[in-house]
Scaffold this motif. Structure first.
Motif: not given
Length: 241
Positions: A17-18, A20-22, A24-25, A169
């Protein structure tokens, strides 16, 4: 250079998840930069058509077109590589993610080489079209380009990748071992050495011209205007940018 077991991965592991967040950012910045590049291309295409495409081409024209359109290709490939869209050939061994990765990896080397030739031409003119300076710059640029290409090639020997679906994702997944990753990061070093050296050579010739200008003028006259003219005509602003 891709392994069959890395071409398509599905995982719902929360540890991703971390990541994926990176991703996406980072995709936000990639989309913003690509939109800016395409917007600039649309605004200036009419002028480009008149000044470039409708006139006789030269070596500098080829360099300009190469840098402009390979840069646009790089920007688009990098954005698509980051966006969470499923690839059309996700079950094939050599899929779109691998193609996009190698465009993103190798396009900067081609662009840097073309920009290096433009810088070399400007420096050659600044140094009075000296043949010795031209030979030195050409050899320097050739060594820097070959070094960057060799480092990039060695850094990608351990590459394996493909598409991955992490908690729904879609991402393009690539794997490099620790040594390869370090080599890939080091690719920028030869190019940085070349660009810093070119800037120092530009500053050197500008300082020399300032000194010659001050010696040729009387002390009662202001040399500010003439110095600015020399500064602009010497292309120093280009190297600073």
């Amino acid at each position: 250079m891709s392994h069959p077991d890395m071409t398509y991965i599905v995982s719902n592991d929360p540890s991703w998840w971390s990541v994926i967040s990176g991703l996406r950012f980072a995709s936000y910045f990639a989309v913003a930069s690509t939109v800016s590049v395409v917007y600039d291309w649309v605004l200036t295409f009419a002028q480009e058509f008149e000044l470039i495409w409708r006139r006789r081409w030269s070596f500098m024209t080829i360099l300009y077109v190469s840098v402009r359109y390979i840069g646009i290709l790089y920007s688009l490939a990098f954005t698509i590589w980051l966006l969470p869209f499923p690839m059309p050939d996700q079950h094939n061994g050599h899929d779109s993610c691998n193609i996009l990765y190698f465009i993103v990896a190798w396009a900067p080397i081609v662009i840097d080489a073309a920009l290096g030739l433009i810088i070399m031409t400007r420096l050659h003119a600044m140094y009075g079209r000296s043949n010795k300076m031209l030979i030195f710059l050409a050899a320097f640029l050739l060594v820097a380009t070959i070094a960057a290409a060799v480092v990039m090639f060695m850094g990608n020997l351990g590459y394996s990748g493909g598409e991955a679906v992490l908690s729904g994702y879609h991402v393009c997944d690539c794997h490099l071992d620790t040594n390869s990753l370090e080599l890939t990061d080091d690719m920028i070093i030869p190019t940085a050495i070349w660009e810093i050296s070119a800037f120092c050579l530009a500053v050197r010739i500008v300082i020399k011209r300032f000194h010659e200008l001050r010696q040729s003028q009387s002390q009662s006259r202001s040399a500010i205007g003439d110095c600015l003219t020399v500064f602009i005509q010497s292309h120093a602003l280009y190297f600073l940018a």
